[in-house]
Design a protein around this motif. Structure first.
Motif, PDB file in Angstrom:
ATOM      1  N   THR A 213       0.888  -1.290   0.194  1.00 43.85           N
ATOM      2  CA  THR A 213       0.010   0.080   0.182  1.00 43.85           C
ATOM      3  C   THR A 213       0.906   1.444   0.309  1.00 43.85           C
ATOM      4  O   THR A 213       1.856   0.843   0.538  1.00 43.85           O
ATOM      5  CB  THR A 213      -1.079  -0.051   1.298  1.00 43.85           C
ATOM      6  OG1 THR A 213      -0.115  -0.236   2.206  1.00 43.85           O
ATOM      7  CG2 THR A 213      -1.951  -0.610   0.905  1.00 43.85           C
ATOM      8  N   PRO A 214       0.734   2.439  -0.733  1.00 42.50           N
ATOM      9  CA  PRO A 214       1.337   3.695  -0.682  1.00 42.50           C
ATOM     10  C   PRO A 214       2.117   3.732   0.682  1.00 42.50           C
ATOM     11  O   PRO A 214       1.062   3.745   1.440  1.00 42.50           O
ATOM     12  CB  PRO A 214       0.003   4.663  -1.363  1.00 42.50           C
ATOM     13  CG  PRO A 214      -0.830   3.679  -2.012  1.00 42.50           C
ATOM     14  CD  PRO A 214      -0.894   2.582  -0.920  1.00 42.50           C
ATOM     15  N   LEU A 215       3.180   4.486   0.395  1.00 41.48           N
ATOM     16  CA  LEU A 215       3.436   5.198   1.523  1.00 41.48           C
ATOM     17  C   LEU A 215       3.033   6.456   2.553  1.00 41.48           C
ATOM     18  O   LEU A 215       3.464   7.038   3.137  1.00 41.48           O
ATOM     19  CB  LEU A 215       5.324   5.572   1.755  1.00 41.48           C
ATOM     20  CG  LEU A 215       6.804   5.720   2.097  1.00 41.48           C
ATOM     21  CD1 LEU A 215       6.222   4.204   2.943  1.00 41.48           C
ATOM     22  CD2 LEU A 215       7.685   6.047   1.323  1.00 41.48           C
ATOM     23  N   TYR A 216       2.698   7.090   0.870  1.00 40.66           N
ATOM     24  CA  TYR A 216       1.213   8.361   1.946  1.00 40.66           C
ATOM     25  C   TYR A 216       0.515   7.958   2.992  1.00 40.66           C
ATOM     26  O   TYR A 216      -0.295   8.887   3.669  1.00 40.66           O
ATOM     27  CB  TYR A 216       0.671   9.031   0.969  1.00 40.66           C
ATOM     28  CG  TYR A 216      -0.194   9.289   0.013  1.00 40.66           C
ATOM     29  CD1 TYR A 216      -0.826   8.495   0.721  1.00 40.66           C
ATOM     30  CD2 TYR A 216      -0.031   8.105  -1.239  1.00 40.66           C
ATOM     31  CE1 TYR A 216      -2.115   7.661  -0.102  1.00 40.66           C
ATOM     32  CE2 TYR A 216      -0.499   7.501  -2.121  1.00 40.66           C
ATOM     33  CZ  TYR A 216      -1.701   7.706  -1.758  1.00 40.66           C
ATOM     34  OH  TYR A 216      -3.063   6.898  -2.727  1.00 40.66           O
ATOM     35  N   SER A 217       0.015   6.605   3.556  1.00 42.00           N
ATOM     36  CA  SER A 217      -0.822   6.516   3.583  1.00 42.00           C
ATOM     37  C   SER A 217      -0.749   5.219   5.742  1.00 42.00           C
ATOM     38  O   SER A 217       0.173   4.763   5.356  1.00 42.00           O
ATOM     39  CB  SER A 217      -1.375   5.149   3.300  1.00 42.00           C
ATOM     40  OG  SER A 217      -2.659   4.381   4.570  1.00 42.00           O
ATOM     41  N   ASN A 218      -1.082   6.286   6.381  1.00 41.90           N
ATOM     42  CA  ASN A 218      -0.900   5.368   7.287  1.00 41.90           C
ATOM     43  C   ASN A 218      -1.326   4.123   7.593  1.00 41.90           C
ATOM     44  O   ASN A 218      -0.315   3.938   8.544  1.00 41.90           O
ATOM     45  CB  ASN A 218      -1.668   6.577   8.692  1.00 41.90           C
ATOM     46  CG  ASN A 218      -1.403   6.446  10.152  1.00 41.90           C
ATOM     47  OD1 ASN A 218       0.312   6.968  10.529  1.00 41.90           O
ATOM     48  ND2 ASN A 218      -1.478   6.253  11.001  1.00 41.90           N
ATOM     49  N   ALA A 223       2.863   0.324   9.659  1.00 37.74           N
ATOM     50  CA  ALA A 223       3.828  -1.518   9.527  1.00 37.74           C
ATOM     51  C   ALA A 223       5.013  -1.273   9.259  1.00 37.74           C
ATOM     52  O   ALA A 223       5.892  -1.559   9.861  1.00 37.74           O
ATOM     53  CB  ALA A 223       3.038  -2.307   8.412  1.00 37.74           C
ATOM     54  N   VAL A 224       5.436  -0.610   8.446  1.00 34.20           N
ATOM     55  CA  VAL A 224       6.556  -0.326   7.679  1.00 34.20           C
ATOM     56  C   VAL A 224       7.616   0.528   8.597  1.00 34.20           C
ATOM     57  O   VAL A 224       8.930  -0.343   9.131  1.00 34.20           O
ATOM     58  CB  VAL A 224       6.677   0.974   6.297  1.00 34.20           C
ATOM     59  CG1 VAL A 224       8.158   1.193   6.498  1.00 34.20           C
ATOM     60  CG2 VAL A 224       5.983  -0.023   5.133  1.00 34.20           C
TER      61      VAL A 224
END
Length: 518
Positions: A213-218, A223-224
Motif C-alpha cells: 500500500t502507498p507510503l503516503y498512507s498511515n 507497519a513499515v
C-alpha cells in the motif's frame, strides 16, 4: 526552509506514561545497520539494499539535506510510488530532524497544489511516473528519486539529529476531495508510541514484511516504521498485483503483510492463489475499513498464519485490535480497545451515551496528533471534550460496544441513510447482500425519494453478467426489517475506491444528488 508548528493547537495527550520508554526511530535504524550490515533491509522492483547500505544512504541523504539548511522545522515533500529510494528519502528527512510530507498521488492536481502550498516544502522529490504532475505543483526544487544517489553525491553520512518528542516526524494529508485538504501532523512521540504495536502481530528482526500500500498512507507507515524499528526486512511493491504479491511472498518467504480489505478480497478471488507456498506467513494485518466476517473465514481457511485487524484514525486517538484466531466468534467486530486507549460513544448533541448504545465513536490515547497543520478550527471540530476535561478525537464513525467490550462499527456518520425519519445503517444492508452467492462486492447508498426523503439503493458487483438484480433485491429484503428495505439493486462493473481500498461513496452518490454535497 519553512519553520512550522501546529498553530492554535493545545497538546492534550499525556507527555509521560509511567513505565514508558520512547526511543526515536533514526538511532534505531543506525543501530540495526551497524549490528547486521549484510542483512537484507529492503527489496523493491529493481534492487535490494542491505541494512548497512540502507543505513548509509539514509545518513548521507540527511547530510545532503543539512547542507541545504534542512533540519528541525523544515518540511520535505514527495510524490512517488513505493521504492527503496523513496523510503531512504523518508528516513533521511527524519534523520535530519525535519518533517516528511508524502503527497498522495491519487489526489487531483488541484488538491496537490493546495497541499504543496499548505506545507510550503521547498524540496519535492518525485518519480518518473509523476514528474509532469510534480512540475505543475510549482515553487521550489523538484528532484527525481531515480537520481537520488547522484543528488546525494559525495555528501558524508551524519549522525541522527537529536529530536524532542514534540518535534514533527511527518504529515499525512487527507484525500482532499472537497475544500482544502487537511494536513494531519504526527510528532515523534506519536510515532514512537506506535512502534509497540509490532508486539501484537509478532514481527521480529528475522521477519519479512510485504509492503503493497502507498507510503503516503498511515496504513502503510504503521507497519513499515514498526518493521524498521525492529530491524526486520521489507519487500516493496510499487503497485499491488495479486500474482506479483503471491510470487514475492513465496520467493522471499514473507512472514507478515499489511493489507486492506479489497486486497484480501482480490487475493481470495485469484484463481492461482492456492498454487503458491505461503507457509512462512505468521500474520496478516488489516486496516482502513472493517474486514467482513465472511472474508476473514476464507482467509483463515486458505492462508497460513493469523489475521490481526486494526481500527483507528490517521489522527490517532481511538484504536482497537481484533485477534482473529483468538476470537472467531467476534469476526463481525473490529476488536477491543488497545491497551491505554479510552473510547466512548456520544450522541448528536455531544453527550456521552450509556454502554451498548449506538452513536459516534470518540477516543483518546497516548498516540494522538497535535493537530491539523495551519487549521486550528478543524482541529477543534475534530475534538470532543469529556465532562471531566479529557480531549478525544471524533471519528465520524457510528458504532457500539457489546458487553465484552468489542466494537461493532456501522457507517460513517455522513453515510447514514435517514428514510422516513428512521436511521438506516448501510453496513447492515451490505452485510446481508454480501451473503448472496452472486454478489462479489457491494455498496449501499442513499438516493432521493419523494415518499421518504431518501431511500437505500444497493450497488453490486456480480460474479456473472446475466444475474437478476431484482431477484437479489427480493432475496435481501426478505431478511431485512421493514424500514431497511432496499428500493432497488443496480449492477456495477466495479466500485470506485481510494488507493487504500476505501469505497468512495460520495462518487457513487453524486449522480443521484446533482448540485448537492450528499
Amino acid at each position: 526552509m519553512t519553520q512550522i508548528s501546529a498553530q492554535g493547537v493545545s497538546r492534550v495527550i499525556p507527555k509521560v506514561i509511567v513505565g514508558e520508554t520512547l526511543v526515536p526511530l533514526a538511532p534505531q535504524i543506525a543501530k540495526h545497520a551497524a549490528r547486521r550490515p549484510d542483512k537484507a533491509c529492503i527489496t523493491d522492483e529493481t534492487t535490494t539494499l542491505s541494512w548497512g547500505a540502507f543505513g548509509n544512504l539514509v545518513a548521507r541523504v540527511a547530510g545532503r539535506l543539512q547542507g541545504l539548511g534542512v533540519g528541525p522545522g523544515s518540511m520535505v515533500a514527495s510524490l512517488a510510488e513505493n521504492s527503496a529510494a523513496h523510503l531512504a528519502l523518508y528516513l533521511g528527512v527524519v534523520h535530519a530532524g525535519a518533517c516528511m510530507v508524502p503527497l498522495p498521488f491519487s489526489a487531483t492536481a488541484e488538491a496537490l497544489i493546495k497541499m504543496r502550498r499548505d506545507c510550503a516544502a521547498s524540496l519535492l522529490f518525485t518519480s518518473v511516473s509523476y514528474r509532469d504532475t510534480a512540475d505543475r505543483l510549482c515553487a521550489g526544487t523538484v528532484i527525481d528519486l531515480a537520481d537520488l544517489e547522484a543528488w546525494v553525491g559525495d555528501a558524508a553520512p551524519v549522525p541522527p539529529v537529536e529530536v524532542a518528542e514534540d518535534d514533527l516526524f511527518d504529515m499525512i494529508y487527507s484525500s482532499g476531495t472537497t475544500g482544502t485538504p487537511k494536513g494531519i501532523v504526527h510528532d515523534h512521540r506519536f510515532r514512537m508510541r506506535q512502534f509497540s504495536r509490532t508486539s501484537a502481530y509478532k514481527l521480529e528482526e528475522d521477519g519479512v514484511l510485504m509492503m503493497s500500500t502507498p507510503l503516503y498512507s498511515n496504513t502503510t507507515l504503521v507497519a513499515v516504521l514498526g518493521c524498521l524499528a525492529r530491524g526486520a526486512s521489507l519487500v516493496s511493491m510499487a503497485r499491488f498485483d495479486t500474482l506479483r504479491f503471491l510470487d514475492l511472498s513465496e520467493t522471499y518467504c514473507a512472514t507478515h503483510a499489511m493489507l486492506v480489505p479489497v486486497q484480501f478480497m482480490r487475493l481470495m478471488g485469484e484463481p492461482r492463489f492456492d498454487d503458491f507456498d505461503l507457509s512462512a506467513y505468521i500474520c496478516k494485518m488489516s486496516t482502513s475499513a472493517p474486514l467482513p466476517g465472511l472474508l476473514i473465514a476464507q482467509v483463515m481457511k486458505r492462508w497460513p498464519g493469523n489475521i490481526v485487524e486494526f481500527y483507528g484514525m490517521t489522527e490517532g486517538g481511538p484504536s482497537t485490535v481484533l485477534d482473529c484466531a483468538a476470537f472467531p466468534e467476534k469476526w463481525d467486530t473490529v476488536g477491543q480497545p488497545s491497551p491505554g486507549v479510552d473510547m466512548r460513544v456520544i450522541d448528536e448533541a455531544g453527550s456521552e451515551l450509556p454502554h451498548g448504545s449506538y452513536g459516534e465513536i470518540v477516543g483518546q490515547s497516548g498516540a494522538m496528533m497535535p493537530g491539523y497543520h495551519n487549521n486550528p478550527d478543524k482541529t477543534r471540530d475534530a475534538t470532543w471534550v469529556s465532562p471531566d476535561g479529557g480531549h478525544f478525537i471524533r471519528t465520524g464513525d457510528m458504532g457500539r460496544f457489546d458487553d465484552e467490550g468489542f466494537l461493532h462499527l456501522l457507517d460513517r456518520k455522513k453515510d447514514m441513510i435517514i428514510s422516513g425519519g428512521f436511521n438506516i445503517y448501510a453496513a447492515d444492508l451490505e452485510a446481508v447482500l454480501r451473503q448472496h452467492p452472486e454478489v462479489a462486492d457491494v455498496a449501499v447508498i442513499a438516493v432521493p425519494s419523494s415518499d421518504w426523503g431518501e431511500t437505500p439503493l444497493g450497488l453490486v458487483v456480480t460474479r456473472s453478467a446475466d444475474c437478476d438484480t431484482e431477484a437479489i433485491r427480493e432475496w435481501a429484503n426478505a431478511q431485512l426489517g421493514k424500514t431497511q428495505r432496499l428500493s432497488a439493486v443496480e449492477r456495477r462493473n466495479d466500485l470506485p475506491r481510494s488507493e487504500i481500498g476505501k469505497i468512495l461513496k460520495r462518487e457513487l452518490r453524486a449522480p443521484y444528488w446533482p448540485g448537492t454535497e450528499k
